[in-house]
Write an enzyme that holds these catalytic residues in place. Structure first.
Site, short mmCIF file in Angstrom:
data_model
loop_
_atom_site.label_atom_id
_atom_site.label_comp_id
_atom_site.label_asym_id
_atom_site.label_seq_id
_atom_site.Cartn_x
_atom_site.Cartn_y
_atom_site.Cartn_z
N HIS A 1 7.03 -8.71 -3.19
CA HIS A 1 6.73 -8.76 -1.76
C HIS A 1 7.82 -9.46 -0.95
O HIS A 1 7.53 -10.17 0.02
CB HIS A 1 5.38 -9.42 -1.51
CG HIS A 1 4.21 -8.66 -2.06
ND1 HIS A 1 4.20 -7.28 -2.16
CD2 HIS A 1 3.02 -9.09 -2.55
CE1 HIS A 1 3.04 -6.89 -2.67
NE2 HIS A 1 2.31 -7.96 -2.93
N HIS B 1 -1.28 -6.25 3.57
CA HIS B 1 -1.89 -6.70 2.33
C HIS B 1 -3.30 -7.24 2.56
O HIS B 1 -3.69 -8.26 1.99
CB HIS B 1 -1.01 -7.77 1.69
CG HIS B 1 -1.19 -7.94 0.21
ND1 HIS B 1 -2.33 -8.49 -0.33
CD2 HIS B 1 -0.39 -7.64 -0.84
CE1 HIS B 1 -2.21 -8.54 -1.65
NE2 HIS B 1 -1.04 -8.03 -1.98
N SER B 2 -4.08 -6.56 3.38
CA SER B 2 -5.46 -7.01 3.62
C SER B 2 -6.35 -6.69 2.43
O SER B 2 -6.28 -5.62 1.84
CB SER B 2 -6.03 -6.32 4.86
OG SER B 2 -5.43 -6.83 6.04
N ASP C 1 -4.37 -3.23 -10.53
CA ASP C 1 -3.21 -3.62 -9.74
C ASP C 1 -2.15 -2.55 -10.01
O ASP C 1 -1.14 -2.78 -10.67
CB ASP C 1 -2.70 -5.01 -10.14
CG ASP C 1 -1.61 -5.53 -9.20
OD1 ASP C 1 -1.34 -4.87 -8.18
OD2 ASP C 1 -1.02 -6.59 -9.51
N GLU D 1 -2.94 -0.92 -0.48
CA GLU D 1 -1.66 -1.14 0.18
C GLU D 1 -0.84 0.15 0.20
O GLU D 1 -0.30 0.57 -0.82
CB GLU D 1 -0.89 -2.24 -0.56
CG GLU D 1 -1.66 -3.53 -0.75
CD GLU D 1 -1.09 -4.35 -1.89
OE1 GLU D 1 0.12 -4.66 -1.85
OE2 GLU D 1 -1.85 -4.66 -2.83
#
Length: 344
Positions: free
Chosen positions: A108, A178-179, A238, A304
């Site tokens: 990120h 990135h909520s 993920d 995302e």
């Protein structure tokens, strides 16, 4: 009605930099955005009975965002969302070393990526535009990057985020929000019972550090990665899903998330070729959100929209290189609605 826009102070960083909170409110949705990290602090939407709830994982105060920035709650992440293996890549024959922050990898954008800086803000039609200039060499990335992120509301219950960027030297760019969301209400337990549908026939298998394995993306058929028909999310994800249709000029619907208990539904449309499904299994109850309740495993689900992880090392993936004279543009639309009880 047209969205109502207002700003207010939201604290001060330890170095004295002030932070603002912008509230965007329509007849169906209220969203609060911070100039710190471009963070979507809250999203409030009604359930099937018309009762609103706060759906986004986040904190009530600035100090908590600063202290726990590694969770990236609601943040605008970049200069490169997701991972770059070995925190290094080669562009046009020149090796570039990045700042590692995920074991040996860059995640990120590095330890002080876009989610940990204050953005300039101005009101625009229907929302707010955030802007900052990322200087050449920031976290090791080449080129000075002029970035704008615009958050706007539509009367029908949609949050639209558009990212634009230009550079003065070749670089790589991959931006996302990135909520983490719980459609039953933030702080109300695990979101693994939500139903998810993804327009994705393939996904990118990864090693135990989150880096895609060699070879082509894998077919989802017969695996726990097949969300082409809606089903419960479950946990321990993920992973990047390869969206059918690839990069598109206009946003197209790619995902739907539904909470049978509340009736709330979220549809996502994007121009991006991928979406990272992250079920936040790392949360252990030690963090407390805006509700005052602790966040346990899978307290929220992140979807995302982005290009694929480690693309600078993968010429077979959609390109993430931005060159002078070009404009990076990415758009994602989050539409919230509620279904009557007979559909649940």
């Amino acid at each position: 009605m047209s969205p109502h826009i207002r700003s207010e102070p939201f604290g001060t960083l330890p170095d004295g930099t002030p932070v603002e909170r912008w509230t965007l409110e329509s007849d169906a949705l209220r969203v609060r955005v911070l100039t710190y990290g471009g963070i979507v602090q809250t999203i409030e939407a009604p359930d099937r009975d018309g009762t609103p709830a706060q759906l986004a994982l986040g904190f009530a105060d600035l100090a908590s965002y600063v202290a726990h920035g590694g969770s990236h709650f609601g943040a605008l992440v970049g200069r490169y969302a997701n991972r770059i293996a070995g925190a290094a890549f080669t562009l046009d024959g020149t090796a570039r070393a990045l700042t590692p922050n995920d074991g040996p990898h860059s995640l990120h954008g590095g330890p002080r990526g876009f989610s940990r800086v204050v953005w300039g803000a101005r009101e625009v039609d229907g929302g707010v535009e955030l802007r900052r200039v990322s200087r050449d060499g920031e976290e090791g990335f080449p080129g000075t990057l002029d970035v704008r992120a615009t958050y706007t509301l539509s009367p029908g219950g949609a949050l639209r985020i558009v990212y634009r960027a230009q550079t003065d030297a070749p670089t790589v760019v991959n931006l996302t929000n990135h909520s983490y969301l719980h459609l039953g209400g933030e702080g109300s337990g695990s979101a693994t019972g939500h139903l998810l549908r993804l327009a994705a026939s393939r996904y990118t298998p990864v090693d135990d550090t989150g880096i895609p394995l060699p070879g082509a993306p894998a077919d989802v058929s017969g695996t726990r990665f097949d969300f082409r028909a809606a089903r419960e999310v479950g946990g321990a994800y993920d992973h990047n899903f390869v969206l059918d249709g690839g990069v598109t000029r206009a946003a197209r619907e790619v995902a739907e998330l539904y909470d049978p208990a509340s009736g709330r539904a979220l549809t996502i449309a994007t121009t991006e070729p991928g979406v990272q499904l992250y079920t936040a299994d790392h949360l252990d109850g030690s963090l407390t959100g805006t509700s005052g309740l602790p966040y346990g495993p899978a307290a929220g689900i992140a979807l995302e929209t982005q290009h694929f992880p480690d693309s600078p090392h993968r010429p077979d993936y959609p390109d993430t290189v931005l060159r002078p004279g070009e404009t990076y543009r990415s758009e994602t639309v989050y539409t919230f609605s509620a279904r009557p009880r007979r559909d649940g």
